[in-house]
Design an enzyme around this catalytic site. Sequence first.
Site, short mmCIF file in Angstrom:
data_model
loop_
_atom_site.label_atom_id
_atom_site.label_comp_id
_atom_site.label_asym_id
_atom_site.label_seq_id
_atom_site.Cartn_x
_atom_site.Cartn_y
_atom_site.Cartn_z
N THR A 32 1.15 -1.20 -0.26
CA THR A 32 -0.17 0.02 -0.12
C THR A 32 0.84 0.87 -0.14
OG1 THR A 32 -1.27 -1.11 1.21
CG2 THR A 32 -1.92 1.51 1.23
N ASP A 65 -2.28 -1.21 -5.94
CA ASP A 65 -3.69 -0.97 -5.18
C ASP A 65 -4.77 -2.25 -5.20
OD1 ASP A 65 -5.70 0.12 -3.57
OD2 ASP A 65 -6.40 0.03 -5.31
N ASP A 68 -2.46 -4.77 -3.02
CA ASP A 68 -2.27 -5.10 -1.80
C ASP A 68 -3.63 -6.01 -1.17
OD1 ASP A 68 -4.43 -2.96 -1.53
OD2 ASP A 68 -2.94 -1.41 -1.05
N GLY A 69 -4.89 -5.55 -2.13
CA GLY A 69 -6.14 -5.57 -1.55
C GLY A 69 -6.10 -7.54 -1.26
N ARG A 73 -6.48 -10.31 2.00
CA ARG A 73 -7.48 -11.17 1.63
C ARG A 73 -7.02 -12.92 2.16
NH1 ARG A 73 -10.31 -7.89 -1.03
NH2 ARG A 73 -9.32 -8.07 -3.72
N ASP A 85 -5.30 1.96 3.42
CA ASP A 85 -5.95 1.61 1.67
C ASP A 85 -6.93 2.92 1.79
OD1 ASP A 85 -6.00 0.32 -0.28
OD2 ASP A 85 -8.02 0.01 -0.08
N ASP A 89 -6.09 6.39 -0.95
CA ASP A 89 -6.21 6.64 -1.96
C ASP A 89 -7.04 6.95 -1.85
OD1 ASP A 89 -5.78 4.09 -3.12
OD2 ASP A 89 -7.86 3.15 -2.38
#
Length: 202
Positions: A32, A65, A68-69, A73, A85, A89
């Site tokens: 991030t 971006d 990183d998600g 998860r 995050d 953003d």
Amino acid sequence: MLDSYLIPTQERLLRPLAGWLLARGTTANRITVIGFAVGLGAVPAIAGGQFLLGLLLIVLNRILDGLDGAVARQAGPTDRGAFLDIALDFFFYAAIPFAFVLADPAANGLAGSLLLFSFVGTGSSFLAFSVIAQRRGLKSLTMPKKGLYYLGGITEGTETIALFVLICLFPQHFAVLATVFATLAFLTTLVRWWWGWKAFAD
């Protein structure tokens, strides 16, 4: 408007790379921060008239971006990561119009200000709904894996990045593109206000 369709595909494509990075000790928060730094690099590039370089940095920011998600998860999402995050953003989204204002204040100043004004509406309605939804224990049915539950709209992340691509490819049309997008963003804000008022009726 398009996020719920594109994000699952993005997650599926990034899942193998995310697993590879996670196995080597890379954290979602580190990605991030790196992505944020890359994205901010677009500001001096655009302000200096290097629009294609700015576009490249914007695209890299968006890839990171999404990555990183995907890592979060697999590792297990955290409140700290969700906060970092979304906070970075929102700052990044505001930085790109500002860069175009710096590039040509006379031509882009008014439209850039209008665009940033519209971002305040979409951003504040996004976060206000998320706070109350979290308090009430509401969960998104379309994107249950997101760190925050929020209302969609005409202008979401995908549409915003599409705008950034267009203004980098056609910087001479920034004022027109920014004004059209700002109008759609104001409509998104109004829709979110209405839905929030209906959803949270006592």
